[in-house]
Design an enzyme around this catalytic site. Sequence first.
Site, PDB file in Angstrom:
ATOM      1  N   GLY A   1       0.829  -1.205   0.000  1.00  0.00           N
ATOM      2  CA  GLY A   1       0.000   0.000   0.000  1.00  0.00           C
ATOM      3  C   GLY A   1       0.857   1.245   0.000  1.00  0.00           C
ATOM      4  O   GLY A   1       2.057   1.194   0.300  1.00  0.00           O
ATOM      5  N   PRO A   2       0.270   2.379  -0.321  1.00  0.00           N
ATOM      6  CA  PRO A   2       1.020   3.639  -0.322  1.00  0.00           C
ATOM      7  C   PRO A   2       1.417   4.038   1.087  1.00  0.00           C
ATOM      8  O   PRO A   2       0.890   3.504   2.077  1.00  0.00           O
ATOM      9  CB  PRO A   2       0.023   4.632  -0.946  1.00  0.00           C
TER      10      PRO A   2
ATOM     11  N   GLY B   1       1.582   5.669   4.652  1.00  0.00           N
ATOM     12  CA  GLY B   1       0.596   6.251   5.554  1.00  0.00           C
ATOM     13  C   GLY B   1      -0.756   5.586   5.566  1.00  0.00           C
ATOM     14  O   GLY B   1      -1.681   6.101   6.207  1.00  0.00           O
TER      15      GLY B   1
ATOM     16  N   GLY C   1      -1.491   2.612   6.855  1.00  0.00           N
ATOM     17  CA  GLY C   1      -1.722   1.807   8.058  1.00  0.00           C
ATOM     18  C   GLY C   1      -1.160   0.407   8.015  1.00  0.00           C
ATOM     19  O   GLY C   1      -1.679  -0.474   8.701  1.00  0.00           O
ATOM     20  N   LYS C   2      -0.106   0.168   7.245  1.00  0.00           N
ATOM     21  CA  LYS C   2       0.456  -1.192   7.170  1.00  0.00           C
ATOM     22  C   LYS C   2       1.076  -1.602   8.500  1.00  0.00           C
ATOM     23  O   LYS C   2       0.827  -2.703   8.999  1.00  0.00           O
ATOM     24  CB  LYS C   2       1.513  -1.233   6.049  1.00  0.00           C
ATOM     25  N   THR C   3       1.873  -0.739   9.090  1.00  0.00           N
ATOM     26  CA  THR C   3       2.490  -1.054  10.377  1.00  0.00           C
ATOM     27  C   THR C   3       1.444  -1.174  11.476  1.00  0.00           C
ATOM     28  O   THR C   3       1.527  -2.047  12.347  1.00  0.00           O
ATOM     29  CB  THR C   3       3.518   0.025  10.738  1.00  0.00           C
TER      30      THR C   3
ATOM     31  N   HIS D   1      -8.351  35.505 -10.617  1.00  0.00           N
ATOM     32  CA  HIS D   1      -7.881  34.176 -11.034  1.00  0.00           C
ATOM     33  C   HIS D   1      -8.663  33.076 -10.311  1.00  0.00           C
ATOM     34  O   HIS D   1      -9.190  32.151 -10.952  1.00  0.00           O
ATOM     35  CB  HIS D   1      -6.380  34.056 -10.733  1.00  0.00           C
ATOM     36  N   GLU D   2      -8.755  33.170  -8.983  1.00  0.00           N
ATOM     37  CA  GLU D   2      -9.444  32.125  -8.213  1.00  0.00           C
ATOM     38  C   GLU D   2     -10.949  32.165  -8.471  1.00  0.00           C
ATOM     39  O   GLU D   2     -11.607  31.117  -8.511  1.00  0.00           O
ATOM     40  CB  GLU D   2      -9.146  32.301  -6.723  1.00  0.00           C
TER      41      GLU D   2
END
Length: 612
Positions: free
Chosen positions: A200-201, A203, A205-207, A422-423
Amino acid sequence: MKPKWWQGSLFYLLILVAIIALAFSFLPTSKKPETVDFYTFIEQAKNGEIDTIQQQGNIIIGLKDDIKVVESSFIGSTKELIDTLKEAGIELNEGGIKFLVKAGGFDWGSLLISFIPLLLFGALLFFLFRSARGANTQAFNFIRSRARLTSGNRPTITFADVAGVDEAKAELQEIVEFLKSPQKFIALGARIPRGILLIGPPGCGKTLIAKAIAGEAAVPFYSISGSEFVEMFVGVGASRVRDLFDQAKRNAPCIVFVDEIDAVGRHRGAGLGGGHDEREQTLNQILVEMDGFDSSTNVIVLSATNRPDILDPALLRPGRFDRHVVIDQPDLNGRKAILRVHAKGKPLAKDADLEVIARQTPGFSGADLANLINEAAILAARRNLKEIGMKELEDSIDRVIAGPEKKGRIISQKEKEIIAYHETGHALVAKMLPNADPVHKISIVARGIMGGWTRFLPTEDRYLWTYSQFEDRLAVSLAGRAAEEIIFGEVSTGAQNDLEQATSLARKMVTEYGMSSKLGPRTFGKREELVFLGREIHEQRNYSEKVAEEIDEEVKALIQHAYNTAKKILTENRERLKLIAERLKAEETIEEAEFKALFEKPVPSLEATPAS
């Protein structure tokens, strides 16, 4: 074991005492004798103040512990001296010119002075050998595993602490059941997977889920990083692998978790060292140890990586890491569950809606959401609030995505006006197009490297994109530049990031997604990952120069069409563009409700001349 403070102090104190004792042993011990008359000399001998009498010519010397005490002159022969002493009641042992008056006790002081240096020298040798033995022990500890052991008696993390990965938890539940009751599986002839690879990417939650498995099963948990195996000395990594698996077998059932296994599990033969490379020897030892498990050994090896494409095939084959569990970014429901987990125990205000926050954070990982809640709590404390409100949560989203506000940045009124138009151009075009996401917030407050930004609120998580959605997305990206051109008659560098994203998306539509009517449903270019350089991507052209020109023309056509669409919408709604931009310039931030009200508000009659 680290020595206690008093042990080191005692060692230096003993050295100091030895130096003092040696110094005293070399100092002269003779005392300047006291000259007395003969009769006083006799009285002192009677009183025990003299042990030994020596005669040197006509001088007699009285000694006490081999130190000269008194001396006296005697006129006469030695025989006459002996007779005189005997008449005084002093018994003498004749032995030449030296006479023993009385036997003194054992001379403990002299013995102590003689042996203290030897004892201290022996103690010095003992401490030196002990230090050498400690250094030797450290040398042997160097090749031992550095895995951190977490006891399973008091689990701190369980599946209840892990949210947003329900599919992965369901798949890993049988691992917990096997560790709790392995006989149920063995009776049916089932073999639990020896290795489980969590993919997984960063962050996601693998650990955390690996610790939750150990907490649910209540078994010991060995945790180590893949980089801790590799050292500059050849053979150290393999020795640490052997030691780690030996400890795991002695404490079975247990879980061994190797984080970032790609540090040692890269494809073999891709390095400069060949077979003598330390990393390859470590990988070979891991392969051997995982194959060496008995069927009755209840040791589960978990590993995590976000780069499964560079792992060695021998590591991924059945019998080693033969089960791969993909832990992806959480969806909308997963984000809501993760936010609830991290908000537990924190005082939330009544207006804090975690569902709205979850909708505003597509693509956020579990670590990002945890950081979001923490940043909101910090903001609430900074503002002297007792509860975390909705404003703090939304401000923390801006902080996580774009960085903190740069209140000290001084912006001229001209630049502020350009940024506002612009925004507003982005927001207005997104509001008018049917396939664009709703506008949630417009801001011209500088954050990070951005002078202003527009945040959208997707109605749902998307996994598939259509051609019309891409078209509207391109138009929204280019709307800021179009607004600048319409109002000011020229463009600025503020659209640099918008142009980059639009060009990249248009090229993907043509070369990867087959969305070009001219070139047809096909892909262009072959991408190869060079294992030798890690994950370096090299694009190989499999088309001619003529096709390359057609690709460039198609990309240009897509971008130009999107730009024309945005420009047309803004030209038709020029007065509303000015109304919203002027409000944004005055307030610096416009929320979703206010933006809708401004969009529905009747537009006053304004002159169509460009702003100065």
